[in-house]
Design a protein around this motif. Structure first.
Motif, PDB file in Angstrom:
ATOM      1  N   LEU A  17       0.824  -1.205   0.000  1.00  0.00           N
ATOM      2  CA  LEU A  17       0.000   0.000   0.000  1.00  0.00           C
ATOM      3  C   LEU A  17       0.862   1.261   0.000  1.00  0.00           C
ATOM      4  CD1 LEU A  17      -2.790  -1.122   2.481  1.00  0.00           C
ATOM      5  CD2 LEU A  17      -3.021  -0.795   0.003  1.00  0.00           C
ATOM      6  N   GLU A  18       1.934   1.246   0.760  1.00  0.00           N
ATOM      7  CA  GLU A  18       2.846   2.392   0.797  1.00  0.00           C
ATOM      8  C   GLU A  18       3.518   2.589  -0.559  1.00  0.00           C
ATOM      9  OE1 GLU A  18       6.961   3.447   3.081  1.00  0.00           O
ATOM     10  OE2 GLU A  18       5.340   2.615   4.304  1.00  0.00           O
ATOM     11  N   THR A  71      -9.217   3.014  -7.236  1.00  0.00           N
ATOM     12  CA  THR A  71      -9.500   2.506  -5.887  1.00  0.00           C
ATOM     13  C   THR A  71      -9.451   0.984  -5.892  1.00  0.00           C
ATOM     14  OG1 THR A  71     -10.928   4.414  -5.436  1.00  0.00           O
ATOM     15  CG2 THR A  71     -11.161   2.507  -3.994  1.00  0.00           C
ATOM     16  N   LYS A  72      -8.630   0.442  -5.027  1.00  0.00           N
ATOM     17  CA  LYS A  72      -8.461  -1.005  -4.931  1.00  0.00           C
ATOM     18  C   LYS A  72      -9.597  -1.642  -4.136  1.00  0.00           C
ATOM     19  CE  LYS A  72      -4.356  -0.073  -3.147  1.00  0.00           C
ATOM     20  NZ  LYS A  72      -4.238   1.308  -3.616  1.00  0.00           N
ATOM     21  N   VAL A  73      -9.758  -2.949  -4.300  1.00  0.00           N
ATOM     22  CA  VAL A  73     -10.600  -3.768  -3.426  1.00  0.00           C
ATOM     23  C   VAL A  73      -9.658  -4.689  -2.654  1.00  0.00           C
ATOM     24  CG1 VAL A  73     -12.282  -5.650  -3.334  1.00  0.00           C
ATOM     25  CG2 VAL A  73     -12.661  -3.732  -4.866  1.00  0.00           C
ATOM     26  N   ARG A  74      -9.852  -4.768  -1.340  1.00  0.00           N
ATOM     27  CA  ARG A  74      -9.055  -5.690  -0.529  1.00  0.00           C
ATOM     28  C   ARG A  74      -9.875  -6.942  -0.268  1.00  0.00           C
ATOM     29  NH1 ARG A  74      -6.818  -4.067   5.358  1.00  0.00           N
ATOM     30  NH2 ARG A  74      -9.051  -3.740   5.694  1.00  0.00           N
ATOM     31  N   LEU A  75      -9.277  -8.086  -0.564  1.00  0.00           N
ATOM     32  CA  LEU A  75      -9.904  -9.378  -0.282  1.00  0.00           C
ATOM     33  C   LEU A  75      -9.064 -10.066   0.789  1.00  0.00           C
ATOM     34  CD1 LEU A  75      -9.918  -9.094  -3.724  1.00  0.00           C
ATOM     35  CD2 LEU A  75     -11.552 -10.875  -3.283  1.00  0.00           C
ATOM     36  N   TYR A  85      -7.553  -3.833  -8.625  1.00  0.00           N
ATOM     37  CA  TYR A  85      -8.101  -2.556  -9.084  1.00  0.00           C
ATOM     38  C   TYR A  85      -9.227  -2.854 -10.071  1.00  0.00           C
ATOM     39  CZ  TYR A  85      -4.022   0.257  -7.539  1.00  0.00           C
ATOM     40  OH  TYR A  85      -3.051   0.913  -6.816  1.00  0.00           O
ATOM     41  N   PRO A  86     -10.476  -2.994  -9.631  1.00  0.00           N
ATOM     42  CA  PRO A  86     -11.549  -3.206 -10.609  1.00  0.00           C
ATOM     43  C   PRO A  86     -11.773  -1.929 -11.412  1.00  0.00           C
ATOM     44  CG  PRO A  86     -12.488  -2.918  -8.432  1.00  0.00           C
ATOM     45  CD  PRO A  86     -10.982  -2.950  -8.258  1.00  0.00           C
ATOM     46  N   ASP A  87     -12.364  -2.066 -12.586  1.00  0.00           N
ATOM     47  CA  ASP A  87     -12.626  -0.887 -13.413  1.00  0.00           C
ATOM     48  C   ASP A  87     -13.639   0.037 -12.751  1.00  0.00           C
ATOM     49  OD1 ASP A  87     -10.910  -1.303 -15.717  1.00  0.00           O
ATOM     50  OD2 ASP A  87     -12.098  -3.118 -16.004  1.00  0.00           O
ATOM     51  N   ASP A  98      -9.209   8.364   3.929  1.00  0.00           N
ATOM     52  CA  ASP A  98      -7.762   8.271   3.749  1.00  0.00           C
ATOM     53  C   ASP A  98      -7.296   6.908   3.259  1.00  0.00           C
ATOM     54  OD1 ASP A  98      -7.398  10.892   4.454  1.00  0.00           O
ATOM     55  OD2 ASP A  98      -6.889  10.463   6.542  1.00  0.00           O
ATOM     56  N   ASP A  99      -8.160   5.897   3.272  1.00  0.00           N
ATOM     57  CA  ASP A  99      -7.793   4.586   2.725  1.00  0.00           C
ATOM     58  C   ASP A  99      -7.668   4.680   1.214  1.00  0.00           C
ATOM     59  OD1 ASP A  99      -7.731   3.331   5.170  1.00  0.00           O
ATOM     60  OD2 ASP A  99      -9.549   2.155   4.875  1.00  0.00           O
ATOM     61  N   THR A 100      -6.918   3.760   0.624  1.00  0.00           N
ATOM     62  CA  THR A 100      -6.777   3.697  -0.833  1.00  0.00           C
ATOM     63  C   THR A 100      -7.498   2.476  -1.401  1.00  0.00           C
ATOM     64  OG1 THR A 100      -4.694   2.483  -0.627  1.00  0.00           O
ATOM     65  CG2 THR A 100      -4.562   4.907  -0.811  1.00  0.00           C
TER      66      THR A 100
END
Length: 195
Positions: A17-18, A71-75, A85-87, A98-100
């Motif tokens: 993430l960093e 914007t990512k999805v965390r699984l 990174y879904p479309d 503040d989350d990504t």
């Protein structure tokens, strides 16, 4: 010794993430392994933008909101953590500003290309459908007006086919409908036999 060496090369979720905040290109993360993402064709981006815009208009002023491909999805899977990174995604319970990434998407949309088809229809299908929040996973074609959807039911996910510009995808969990006419607005499909 080899197992320890390999484990030492794995990247932690925090390091990933960093690193993504400074990276010039996007990467996906699968249980410690980082994969660079390829760029997309204009038709891919146009379809993704159309989908985001159509959902954004329908969800304006409501608690559910769409996010674009930045914007990512965390699984959190038994085999490890993944970030994709879904479309397009829609979440009704967003993470802090503040989350990504998002943890609870209700809708996930992937625009399929030949280079991503196997992953989108296999690995990502199984990963996304493991999310308790997910109600719809939509796979959008680029060469014809076709969306393959996976809808959550009491018996698990059911595959649905939405074909033709007159088709409309019902998304009752977010109280919206998504017409294929809007997804494919301004898209020029290849003439058969010219690919």
């Amino acid at each position: 010794m080899t197992a320890r060496l390999v484990r030492d090369l794995l990247v932690s979720p925090e390091e990933f993430l960093e690193g993504e905040l400074l990276a010039e290109t996007k990467h996906e993360y699968l249980s410690g392994v980082v994969y660079a993402m390829a760029g997309a064709k204009n038709v891919h981006n146009e379809i993704a933008t159309n989908t985001l815009l159509a959902l954004g208009i329908r969800l304006r002023g409501r608690s559910c909101r769409p996010f674009n491909s930045d914007t990512k999805v965390r699984l959190r899977l038994p085999t490890g953590i993944r970030f994709y990174y879904p479309d397009v995604q829609v979440t009704c319970h967003p993470n802090p500003p503040d989350d990504t990434f998002q943890d609870n998407p209700v809708v996930v949309v992937e625009v399929i290309s030949e280079s991503t088809r196997r992953t989108d229809e296999g690995e990502k299908l199984h990963g996304y459908c493991s999310l308790p929040s997910l109600e719809y996973y939509l796979l959008v074609e680029t060469e014809r007006a076709l969306v393959i959807g996976y809808r959550r039911t009491a018996d698990g996910f059911v595959r649905e086919v939405h074909s033709g510009l007159g088709a409309v995808i019902a998304l009752p969990a977010i109280e919206a409908e998504l017409p294929l006419m809007e997804i494919f607005e301004r898209v020029v499909f290849p003439t058969p036999g010219t690919e």
